[in-house]
Write a protein that holds these residues in place. Structure first.
Motif, PDB file in Angstrom:
ATOM      1  N   LYS A  86      -4.580  10.510   3.613  1.00  0.00           N
ATOM      2  CA  LYS A  86      -5.648  10.920   2.671  1.00  0.00           C
ATOM      3  C   LYS A  86      -5.027  10.426   1.123  1.00  0.00           C
ATOM      4  N   ARG A  87      -5.679   9.858   0.445  1.00  0.00           N
ATOM      5  CA  ARG A  87      -5.510   9.528  -0.866  1.00  0.00           C
ATOM      6  C   ARG A  87      -6.024  10.503  -1.985  1.00  0.00           C
ATOM      7  N   PRO A  88      -5.440  11.199  -2.611  1.00  0.00           N
ATOM      8  CA  PRO A  88      -6.106  12.156  -3.570  1.00  0.00           C
ATOM      9  C   PRO A  88      -7.033  11.219  -4.472  1.00  0.00           C
ATOM     10  N   ASP A  89      -8.050  11.674  -4.979  1.00  0.00           N
ATOM     11  CA  ASP A  89      -8.890  11.216  -5.668  1.00  0.00           C
ATOM     12  C   ASP A  89      -8.659  11.080  -7.229  1.00  0.00           C
ATOM     13  N   GLU A  90      -7.781  11.831  -7.472  1.00  0.00           N
ATOM     14  CA  GLU A  90      -7.505  11.828  -8.875  1.00  0.00           C
ATOM     15  C   GLU A  90      -6.293  11.022  -9.177  1.00  0.00           C
ATOM     16  N   VAL A  91      -5.605  10.239  -8.547  1.00  0.00           N
ATOM     17  CA  VAL A  91      -4.333   9.643  -8.750  1.00  0.00           C
ATOM     18  C   VAL A  91      -4.650   8.195  -8.985  1.00  0.00           C
ATOM     19  N   GLU A  92      -3.720   7.556  -9.544  1.00  0.00           N
ATOM     20  CA  GLU A  92      -4.004   6.045  -9.897  1.00  0.00           C
ATOM     21  C   GLU A  92      -2.898   5.355  -9.136  1.00  0.00           C
ATOM     22  N   LEU A  93      -1.650   5.627  -9.054  1.00  0.00           N
ATOM     23  CA  LEU A  93      -0.536   5.114  -8.502  1.00  0.00           C
ATOM     24  C   LEU A  93       0.023   5.543  -7.309  1.00  0.00           C
ATOM     25  N   MET A  94      -0.765   5.066  -6.253  1.00  0.00           N
ATOM     26  CA  MET A  94      -0.238   5.436  -4.827  1.00  0.00           C
ATOM     27  C   MET A  94       0.309   4.227  -3.956  1.00  0.00           C
ATOM     28  N   HIS A  95       1.612   4.206  -3.820  1.00  0.00           N
ATOM     29  CA  HIS A  95       2.233   3.052  -3.370  1.00  0.00           C
ATOM     30  C   HIS A  95       2.706   3.253  -1.885  1.00  0.00           C
ATOM     31  N   TYR A  96       2.527   1.899  -1.154  1.00  0.00           N
ATOM     32  CA  TYR A  96       3.133   1.863   0.187  1.00  0.00           C
ATOM     33  C   TYR A  96       4.625   1.527  -0.048  1.00  0.00           C
ATOM     34  N   GLU A  97       5.443   2.140   0.913  1.00  0.00           N
ATOM     35  CA  GLU A  97       6.778   1.830   0.903  1.00  0.00           C
ATOM     36  C   GLU A  97       7.361   1.483   2.541  1.00  0.00           C
ATOM     37  N   CYS A  98       7.475   0.217   2.977  1.00  0.00           N
ATOM     38  CA  CYS A  98       7.978  -0.058   4.209  1.00  0.00           C
ATOM     39  C   CYS A  98       9.537   0.327   4.330  1.00  0.00           C
ATOM     40  N   GLU A  99       9.877   1.076   5.355  1.00  0.00           N
ATOM     41  CA  GLU A  99      11.356   1.662   5.477  1.00  0.00           C
ATOM     42  C   GLU A  99      11.751   1.742   7.102  1.00  0.00           C
ATOM     43  N   LEU A 100      12.897   1.601   7.169  1.00  0.00           N
ATOM     44  CA  LEU A 100      13.417   1.564   8.552  1.00  0.00           C
ATOM     45  C   LEU A 100      13.665   3.111   8.650  1.00  0.00           C
ATOM     46  N   GLY A 101      13.490   3.619   9.801  1.00  0.00           N
ATOM     47  CA  GLY A 101      13.657   5.080  10.008  1.00  0.00           C
ATOM     48  C   GLY A 101      15.041   5.136  11.095  1.00  0.00           C
ATOM     49  N   VAL A 102      15.813   6.083  10.809  1.00  0.00           N
ATOM     50  CA  VAL A 102      16.909   6.060  11.715  1.00  0.00           C
ATOM     51  C   VAL A 102      16.903   7.396  12.192  1.00  0.00           C
ATOM     52  N   VAL A 103      16.984   7.430  13.701  1.00  0.00           N
ATOM     53  CA  VAL A 103      16.621   8.779  14.508  1.00  0.00           C
ATOM     54  C   VAL A 103      18.002   9.245  15.106  1.00  0.00           C
ATOM     55  N   ILE A 104      18.691  10.165  14.654  1.00  0.00           N
ATOM     56  CA  ILE A 104      19.766  10.549  14.910  1.00  0.00           C
ATOM     57  C   ILE A 104      19.721  11.096  16.495  1.00  0.00           C
ATOM     58  N   GLY A 105      20.668  10.957  17.203  1.00  0.00           N
ATOM     59  CA  GLY A 105      20.954  11.169  18.751  1.00  0.00           C
ATOM     60  C   GLY A 105      21.263  12.443  19.149  1.00  0.00           C
ATOM     61  N   LYS A 106      22.512  12.849  18.223  1.00  0.00           N
ATOM     62  CA  LYS A 106      23.490  14.163  18.481  1.00  0.00           C
ATOM     63  C   LYS A 106      24.051  14.635  17.592  1.00  0.00           C
ATOM     64  N   THR A 107      24.483  16.000  17.542  1.00  0.00           N
ATOM     65  CA  THR A 107      25.018  16.469  16.533  1.00  0.00           C
ATOM     66  C   THR A 107      26.260  15.588  15.993  1.00  0.00           C
ATOM     67  N   ALA A 108      26.157  15.670  14.444  1.00  0.00           N
ATOM     68  CA  ALA A 108      27.023  14.879  13.826  1.00  0.00           C
ATOM     69  C   ALA A 108      27.572  15.590  12.692  1.00  0.00           C
ATOM     70  N   LYS A 109      29.021  15.767  12.383  1.00  0.00           N
ATOM     71  CA  LYS A 109      29.600  16.386  11.475  1.00  0.00           C
ATOM     72  C   LYS A 109      30.964  15.580  11.109  1.00  0.00           C
TER      73      LYS A 109
END
Length: 250
Positions: A86-109
């Motif tokens: 959904k694009r809010p009707d009142e906005v002017e600057l809604m930009h796409y951003e292609c990103e790599l998502g990294v999914v964590i697999g186990k507890t990390a500290k």
């Protein structure tokens, strides 16, 4: 392997890619259009990076940050492949951003960079829309910029960590209405995947299915109701999304 979560007949299923189609773990096979795509994992804590590509920082007239610029995202921002944003009707600057998502697999500290990939489950694609009308400060993005409902498509696939030879050398691009409008490579990140895992785990515990959205390169521009937006990362997948107005959404 490319894995997914989809809904068929009102029931959520784990699935995987099979000969260009979607195969459920119960053996049934469907076309991409016959299923409802969900986020490939159920997101837990989600970290998003601002200004993590020097060229993107430059196009916004900012210097590259000295340490990771991180903010958090709520669960209602996430939608799946082929879904509506959904694009809010009142906005002017809604930009796409292609990103790599990294999914964590186990507890990390307190993870060291040299060990960081051992804590990765896999990789996915995200389009982390920014509504810059509401931006107060690029170094402190407020909630309305990055936490709008439906404004972070993610998927379609979760690709196993070991199936990606070098996550720091992946071409990525965005295509709007069939036209390539953004191109870049993960090799241009300021803070790499191991950098980010070491940094975050140094002061907090990371858990399975936490996700790190690693930022976007230069070339962001506005989208409007009716646009079809595809964010694509080589070897991981192409994530399609359609923009609709407030009125259409209602």
């Amino acid at each position: 392997m490319k894995k997914a979560r989809v809904a068929v007949g009102g029931t959520v299923h784990d699935a995987f890619e099979y000969k260009g189609k979607v195969k459920l773990t119960d053996g049934r096979v469907f076309s991409e259009e016959e299923v409802e795509w969900l986020s490939p994992v159920e997101p837990q804590t989600v970290f998003a990076l601002g200004l993590n590509y020097a060229d993107h920082a430059k196009e916004l007239s900012f210097s590259a940050p000295k340490e990771p610029l991180v903010f958090l995202k709520g669960p209602n921002t996430f939608i799946g492949h082929n879904a509506w944003t959904k694009r809010p009707d009142e906005v002017e600057l809604m930009h796409y951003e292609c990103e790599l998502g990294v999914v964590i697999g186990k507890t990390a500290k307190n993870v060291k960079k040299k060990d960081a990939y051992q804590y990765v489950k896999g990789y996915t694609v995200s389009n982390d829309y920014a509504i810059r009308d509401y931006l107060e400060n690029y170094y402190r993005p407020n909630l309305r910029v990055k936490n709008r409902d439906t404004c972070t498509p993610i998927g379609p696939w979760l690709v196993d960590r070991d199936d990606i030879e070098d996550p720091m050398n992946l071409p990525l691009r965005t295509i709007v209405n069939g036209e390539v409008v953004q191109e870049g490579s993960t090799k241009d990140m300021i803070f790499t995947v191991p950098d980010l895992i070491e940094y975050l785990s140094s002061f907090m515990t990371l858990n399975e299915n936490d996700i790190i959205l690693t930022g976007t390169p230069k070339g962001t521009a506005g989208v409007h109701a009716g646009d079809e937006v595809v964010t694509e990362i080589e070897g991981i997948g192409a994530l399609k999304n359609n923009i609709i107005s407030d009125k259409e959404f209602a």
